[in-house]
Design a protein around this motif. Structure first.
Motif, PDB file in Angstrom:
ATOM      1  N   ILE A   1       2.762  -3.533 -15.433  1.00  0.00           N
ATOM      2  CA  ILE A   1       2.516  -2.994 -14.008  1.00  0.00           C
ATOM      3  C   ILE A   1       4.017  -2.767 -13.425  1.00  0.00           C
ATOM      4  O   ILE A   1       4.983  -3.611 -13.430  1.00  0.00           O
ATOM      5  N   VAL A   2       4.171  -1.524 -12.819  1.00  0.00           N
ATOM      6  CA  VAL A   2       5.431  -1.168 -11.998  1.00  0.00           C
ATOM      7  C   VAL A   2       5.015  -0.884 -10.670  1.00  0.00           C
ATOM      8  O   VAL A   2       4.167   0.252 -10.516  1.00  0.00           O
ATOM      9  N   ALA A   3       5.688  -1.292  -9.448  1.00  0.00           N
ATOM     10  CA  ALA A   3       5.508  -0.710  -8.271  1.00  0.00           C
ATOM     11  C   ALA A   3       7.081  -0.156  -7.888  1.00  0.00           C
ATOM     12  O   ALA A   3       8.019  -0.603  -7.905  1.00  0.00           O
ATOM     13  N   LEU A   4       6.703   0.950  -7.502  1.00  0.00           N
ATOM     14  CA  LEU A   4       8.135   1.860  -6.844  1.00  0.00           C
ATOM     15  C   LEU A   4       7.797   1.919  -5.503  1.00  0.00           C
ATOM     16  O   LEU A   4       6.898   2.500  -4.964  1.00  0.00           O
ATOM     17  N   SER A   5       9.007   1.271  -4.768  1.00  0.00           N
ATOM     18  CA  SER A   5       8.927   1.487  -3.237  1.00  0.00           C
ATOM     19  C   SER A   5       8.771   2.818  -2.645  1.00  0.00           C
ATOM     20  O   SER A   5       8.961   3.703  -3.110  1.00  0.00           O
ATOM     21  N   ALA A   6       8.420   2.651  -1.297  1.00  0.00           N
ATOM     22  CA  ALA A   6       8.150   4.025  -0.516  1.00  0.00           C
ATOM     23  C   ALA A   6       9.428   4.656  -0.437  1.00  0.00           C
ATOM     24  O   ALA A   6       9.374   5.981  -0.411  1.00  0.00           O
ATOM     25  N   ASP A   7      10.517   4.224  -0.191  1.00  0.00           N
ATOM     26  CA  ASP A   7      11.771   4.750  -0.144  1.00  0.00           C
ATOM     27  C   ASP A   7      12.400   5.249  -1.523  1.00  0.00           C
ATOM     28  O   ASP A   7      13.546   5.799  -1.482  1.00  0.00           O
TER      29      ASP A   7
ATOM     30  N   GLU B   1       0.756  -1.178  -0.008  1.00  0.00           N
ATOM     31  CA  GLU B   1      -0.002   0.048  -0.110  1.00  0.00           C
ATOM     32  C   GLU B   1       0.763   1.378  -0.014  1.00  0.00           C
ATOM     33  O   GLU B   1       0.558   2.327  -0.369  1.00  0.00           O
ATOM     34  N   GLN B   2       2.162   0.998   0.563  1.00  0.00           N
ATOM     35  CA  GLN B   2       3.050   2.265   0.312  1.00  0.00           C
ATOM     36  C   GLN B   2       3.858   2.595  -0.710  1.00  0.00           C
ATOM     37  O   GLN B   2       4.524   3.695  -0.776  1.00  0.00           O
ATOM     38  N   CYS B   3       3.510   1.539  -1.650  1.00  0.00           N
ATOM     39  CA  CYS B   3       4.291   1.800  -2.933  1.00  0.00           C
ATOM     40  C   CYS B   3       3.383   2.717  -4.019  1.00  0.00           C
ATOM     41  O   CYS B   3       2.289   3.005  -3.702  1.00  0.00           O
TER      42      CYS B   3
ATOM     43  N   PHE C   1       1.858   0.498 -17.617  1.00  0.00           N
ATOM     44  CA  PHE C   1       2.359   0.984 -18.768  1.00  0.00           C
ATOM     45  C   PHE C   1       2.146   0.109 -19.970  1.00  0.00           C
ATOM     46  O   PHE C   1       1.569  -1.144 -19.803  1.00  0.00           O
ATOM     47  N   GLU C   2       2.490   0.729 -21.147  1.00  0.00           N
ATOM     48  CA  GLU C   2       2.258  -0.193 -22.396  1.00  0.00           C
ATOM     49  C   GLU C   2       3.612   0.107 -23.069  1.00  0.00           C
ATOM     50  O   GLU C   2       4.356   0.846 -22.872  1.00  0.00           O
ATOM     51  N   CYS C   3       4.084  -0.795 -23.992  1.00  0.00           N
ATOM     52  CA  CYS C   3       5.276  -0.832 -24.730  1.00  0.00           C
ATOM     53  C   CYS C   3       4.909  -1.395 -26.101  1.00  0.00           C
ATOM     54  O   CYS C   3       3.868  -1.964 -26.537  1.00  0.00           O
ATOM     55  N   ASP C   4       5.817  -1.041 -27.020  1.00  0.00           N
ATOM     56  CA  ASP C   4       6.003  -1.494 -28.360  1.00  0.00           C
ATOM     57  C   ASP C   4       6.970  -2.318 -28.539  1.00  0.00           C
ATOM     58  O   ASP C   4       8.233  -2.213 -28.364  1.00  0.00           O
ATOM     59  N   ALA C   5       6.442  -3.749 -28.545  1.00  0.00           N
ATOM     60  CA  ALA C   5       7.089  -5.031 -28.811  1.00  0.00           C
ATOM     61  C   ALA C   5       6.382  -5.856 -29.568  1.00  0.00           C
ATOM     62  O   ALA C   5       5.110  -6.219 -29.532  1.00  0.00           O
ATOM     63  N   GLN C   6       6.937  -6.893 -30.293  1.00  0.00           N
ATOM     64  CA  GLN C   6       6.414  -7.801 -30.977  1.00  0.00           C
ATOM     65  C   GLN C   6       5.446  -8.651 -30.057  1.00  0.00           C
ATOM     66  O   GLN C   6       4.492  -9.035 -30.429  1.00  0.00           O
TER      67      GLN C   6
ATOM     68  N   ALA D   1       9.539  -3.154  -8.656  1.00  0.00           N
ATOM     69  CA  ALA D   1       9.130  -4.295  -9.295  1.00  0.00           C
ATOM     70  C   ALA D   1       8.448  -4.214 -10.623  1.00  0.00           C
ATOM     71  O   ALA D   1       7.674  -3.234 -10.744  1.00  0.00           O
ATOM     72  N   VAL D   2       8.647  -4.978 -11.668  1.00  0.00           N
ATOM     73  CA  VAL D   2       8.171  -4.826 -12.959  1.00  0.00           C
ATOM     74  C   VAL D   2       7.370  -6.190 -13.258  1.00  0.00           C
ATOM     75  O   VAL D   2       7.807  -7.292 -13.238  1.00  0.00           O
ATOM     76  N   LEU D   3       6.030  -6.009 -13.970  1.00  0.00           N
ATOM     77  CA  LEU D   3       5.634  -7.308 -14.317  1.00  0.00           C
ATOM     78  C   LEU D   3       5.034  -6.810 -15.819  1.00  0.00           C
ATOM     79  O   LEU D   3       4.271  -5.820 -15.754  1.00  0.00           O
TER      80      LEU D   3
END
Length: 51
Positions: A32-38, A9-11, A16-21, A43-45
């Motif tokens: 999906i990207v999560a950026l930590s609170a600090d 919850e603190q993240c 995102f979208e990207c151009d790839a085959q 983390a990228v999915l």
């Protein structure tokens, strides 16, 4: 479990979208990207079910 939930919850969360085959930016593609609170870790999915 509550500790992990609190950390999630603190993240800051992004989508995102990207151009790839293999990534078609359709309903079954996830970026999906999560950026930590600090702001020191991410983390990228990126996933698809397209054949």
């Amino acid at each position: 479990m509550l500790r992990r939930q609190r950390r999630a919850e603190q993240c800051v969360w992004f989508r995102f979208e990207c151009d790839a085959q293999w990534f078609h930016n359709e309903i079954h593609d996830y970026g999906i990207v999560a950026l930590s609170a600090d702001r020191r870790r991410i983390a990228v999915l990126a996933a698809t079910d397209t054949d």
